[in-house]
Design a protein around this motif. Structure first.
Motif, short mmCIF file in Angstrom:
data_model
loop_
_atom_site.label_atom_id
_atom_site.label_comp_id
_atom_site.label_asym_id
_atom_site.label_seq_id
_atom_site.Cartn_x
_atom_site.Cartn_y
_atom_site.Cartn_z
N LYS A 84 0.83 -1.20 0.00
CA LYS A 84 0.00 0.00 0.00
C LYS A 84 0.86 1.25 0.00
CE LYS A 84 -4.56 -0.36 1.89
NZ LYS A 84 -5.38 -0.17 3.06
N LYS A 85 0.45 2.20 -0.79
CA LYS A 85 1.13 3.47 -0.84
C LYS A 85 0.77 4.26 0.42
CE LYS A 85 2.01 7.06 -4.20
NZ LYS A 85 1.62 7.62 -5.47
N PRO A 86 1.72 4.90 1.06
CA PRO A 86 1.40 5.65 2.27
C PRO A 86 0.47 6.83 1.95
CG PRO A 86 3.74 5.86 1.72
CD PRO A 86 3.12 4.95 0.72
N THR A 87 -0.44 7.12 2.84
CA THR A 87 -1.36 8.25 2.65
C THR A 87 -0.98 9.37 3.59
OG1 THR A 87 -2.92 7.47 4.29
CG2 THR A 87 -3.24 6.68 2.03
N ARG A 88 -1.50 10.53 3.32
CA ARG A 88 -1.22 11.69 4.16
C ARG A 88 -2.19 11.79 5.33
NH1 ARG A 88 -0.23 13.79 -1.01
NH2 ARG A 88 1.97 14.23 -1.27
N LYS A 89 -3.26 11.02 5.29
CA LYS A 89 -4.30 11.13 6.31
C LYS A 89 -3.74 10.94 7.72
CE LYS A 89 -9.02 9.79 7.14
NZ LYS A 89 -10.16 9.08 6.65
N ASN A 90 -2.88 9.99 7.92
CA ASN A 90 -2.31 9.73 9.23
C ASN A 90 -0.89 10.26 9.37
OD1 ASN A 90 -4.64 8.40 10.10
ND2 ASN A 90 -4.00 6.52 9.07
N SER A 91 -0.49 11.16 8.48
CA SER A 91 0.86 11.72 8.51
C SER A 91 0.96 12.84 9.54
CB SER A 91 1.23 12.27 7.14
OG SER A 91 1.22 11.23 6.19
N THR A 92 2.17 13.28 9.75
CA THR A 92 2.43 14.34 10.70
C THR A 92 2.16 15.70 10.07
OG1 THR A 92 4.18 13.00 11.63
CG2 THR A 92 4.19 15.33 12.21
N PRO A 93 1.31 16.51 10.69
CA PRO A 93 1.06 17.86 10.15
C PRO A 93 2.18 18.82 10.53
CG PRO A 93 -0.27 17.52 12.11
CD PRO A 93 0.44 16.22 11.83
N ILE A 94 2.33 19.86 9.75
CA ILE A 94 3.25 20.95 10.07
C ILE A 94 2.36 22.15 10.39
CG2 ILE A 94 5.00 22.54 9.20
CD1 ILE A 94 5.95 20.30 7.34
N VAL A 95 2.52 22.72 11.54
CA VAL A 95 1.70 23.85 11.96
C VAL A 95 2.44 25.14 11.65
CG1 VAL A 95 0.55 24.97 13.91
CG2 VAL A 95 0.64 22.47 13.78
N VAL A 96 1.77 26.03 10.96
CA VAL A 96 2.33 27.34 10.63
C VAL A 96 1.34 28.38 11.11
CG1 VAL A 96 3.13 28.85 8.78
CG2 VAL A 96 3.46 26.39 8.58
N ARG A 97 1.80 29.29 11.94
CA ARG A 97 0.93 30.34 12.46
C ARG A 97 0.93 31.51 11.48
NH1 ARG A 97 -1.23 28.14 16.73
NH2 ARG A 97 0.13 27.01 18.14
N VAL A 98 -0.27 31.93 11.11
CA VAL A 98 -0.43 33.07 10.19
C VAL A 98 -1.54 33.96 10.71
CG1 VAL A 98 0.41 31.83 8.14
CG2 VAL A 98 -2.01 31.76 8.71
#
Length: 127
Positions: A9-23
């Motif tokens: 299975k190709k890895p999905t982004r659903k369970n990946s680590t998010p990057i938080v950027v404050r704007v």
């Protein structure tokens, strides 16, 4: 020999680590707008930028089509003006006021074209 499909299975982004950027709210609105211009979601847009890609704007294509339509309008108005200036019998009922109105419309259409061209060539953002 059968392969286990779960291991391929190709890895999905659903369970990946998010990057938080404050704007700020203004920055978020600008980023969302730029993402829409490229036809991507905000996440996809930021991911592409972060990975070094330069997304192409779809807005420019829309503006080019708008310019083509305006150019067509100018061509039709120019054709009418040319017909009036040749003293064609079909245009005998039109007076000077009609010709002046056509010239004003041509000038207004040219102004509109210039505004669209400015929108195309002005930088979208200073990233």
């Amino acid at each position: 020999m059968k392969r286990d499909k779960t291991s391929e299975k190709k890895p999905t982004r659903k369970n990946s680590t998010p990057i938080v950027v404050r704007v700020t709210p203004e920055e978020k609105a600008a980023i969302d707008g730029h993402a829409r211009q490229t036809g991507h979601s905000t996440s996809a847009y930021l991911r592409l930028l972060g990975l070094g890609y330069a997304p192409k704007s779809i807005t420019d294509n829309e503006r080019v089509l708008e310019l083509a339509k305006i150019n067509g309008d100018l061509g039709r108005l120019g054709g009418l003006l040319k017909l009036w200036l040749t003293n064609d019998a079909r245009t005998a009922q039109f007076g000077e006021s009609t010709i002046r109105a056509a010239l004003a419309r041509i000038e207004a259409t040219q102004d509109k074209m210039v505004e669209v061209m400015k929108a195309v060539i002005m930088p979208k953002a200073n990233l």
